[in-house]
Design a protein around this motif. Structure first.
Motif, PDB file in Angstrom:
ATOM      1  N   HIS A   1       0.808  -1.226   0.000  1.00 49.81           N
ATOM      2  CA  HIS A   1       0.000   0.000   0.000  1.00 49.81           C
ATOM      3  C   HIS A   1       0.844   1.280   0.000  1.00 49.81           C
ATOM      4  CE1 HIS A   1      -3.356  -2.668   0.713  1.00 49.81           C
ATOM      5  NE2 HIS A   1      -2.710  -3.171   1.744  1.00 49.81           N
TER       6      HIS A   1
ATOM      7  N   TYR B   1      -4.708   3.774   5.901  1.00 51.02           N
ATOM      8  CA  TYR B   1      -4.466   2.533   5.162  1.00 51.02           C
ATOM      9  C   TYR B   1      -5.430   1.417   5.544  1.00 51.02           C
ATOM     10  CZ  TYR B   1      -0.200   4.870   3.802  1.00 51.02           C
ATOM     11  OH  TYR B   1       0.693   5.775   3.283  1.00 51.02           O
TER      12      TYR B   1
ATOM     13  N   LYS C   1      -7.780   0.227   2.844  1.00 53.30           N
ATOM     14  CA  LYS C   1      -7.010  -0.382   1.762  1.00 53.30           C
ATOM     15  C   LYS C   1      -6.651  -1.822   2.124  1.00 53.30           C
ATOM     16  CE  LYS C   1      -4.982   3.968   0.269  1.00 53.30           C
ATOM     17  NZ  LYS C   1      -3.757   4.754   0.113  1.00 53.30           N
TER      18      LYS C   1
ATOM     19  N   ASP D   1      -9.857  -3.919   2.025  1.00 53.85           N
ATOM     20  CA  ASP D   1     -10.206  -4.197   0.625  1.00 53.85           C
ATOM     21  C   ASP D   1      -9.293  -5.261   0.021  1.00 53.85           C
ATOM     22  OD1 ASP D   1     -12.328  -2.409   0.615  1.00 53.85           O
ATOM     23  OD2 ASP D   1     -11.170  -0.786  -0.319  1.00 53.85           O
ATOM     24  N   LYS D   2      -7.998  -5.205   0.351  1.00 57.88           N
ATOM     25  CA  LYS D   2      -7.039  -6.180  -0.191  1.00 57.88           C
ATOM     26  C   LYS D   2      -7.337  -7.582   0.342  1.00 57.88           C
ATOM     27  CE  LYS D   2      -3.196  -7.511  -2.218  1.00 57.88           C
ATOM     28  NZ  LYS D   2      -3.254  -7.871  -3.624  1.00 57.88           N
TER      29      LYS D   2
END
Length: 184
Positions: free
Chosen positions: A141, A157, A160, A163-164
């Motif tokens: 990220h 983060y 993120k 989502d990952k």
């Protein structure tokens, strides 16, 4: 509907809930709860990884146990599969799951990490764990390695990472539906 289809539907519905909850919690700056939600999503992912590394017969056994609301045990034994077993397997394959899992557990259970608005929760971690988290945030990220690890630096983060993990989980669900084995 086959047991695998039902199991995968459960994983997807749970993941959808996690993503919605994560966004809502993030909007309200409830970062500890976002991390707790991330830990729950990671739980689904490590289970999917574990299942993908089993032959189809034991995989069906574990899926059946889930659908019967039973703890996972090795077939024909009382030996339980623990979260640690699954996290260690995923960590040996990817190298980051242990750090995220441990961090998430610290926010699920009552610990000094819950005081993240007043104290840096990452001070509770060892230097190796801090460096591992920073490196993975950087690798996946673009987290600046020169930054200190604290909630202010990490919070942007969190979605993120969620989502990952969720997108990886969706990939693994597809592999489960296709009866793939040994996917890493």
């Amino acid at each position: 509907m086959t047991p695998t289809e039902q199991f995968c539907r459960i994983l997807r519905e749970r993941s959808t809930d996690h993503l919605s909850a994560g966004r809502l919690l993030f909007t309200n700056q409830l970062y500890g709860q976002v991390i707790s939600t991330l830990r729950q999503e990671l739980d689904s992912m490590v289970r999917a990884i574990f299942l993908l590394n089993q032959d189809l017969a034991p995989r069906q056994h574990f899926i059946g146990q889930t659908l019967q609301n039973e703890k996972w045990t090795w077939p024909n034994t009382r030996s339980q599969i623990t979260d640690r077993n699954m996290v260690d397997l995923a960590n040996s394959m990817y190298g980051w799951t242990n750090s995220v899992y441990k961090l998430g557990c610290a926010f699920i259970h009552l610990s000094p990490m819950a005081d993240y608005r007043n104290e840096n929760p990452f001070r509770q971690l060892s230097p190796d764990e801090i460096n591992s988290i920073k490196q993975h945030l950087h690798d996946y990220h673009s987290f600046p390695l020169a930054n200190d690890l604290n909630m202010e630096a990490v919070s942007p983060y969190l979605l993120k990472v969620l989502d990952k993990v969720s997108s990886n989980l969706e990939c693994y669900i597809g592999y489960l539906e296709a009866d793939k084995i040994g996917v890493s």
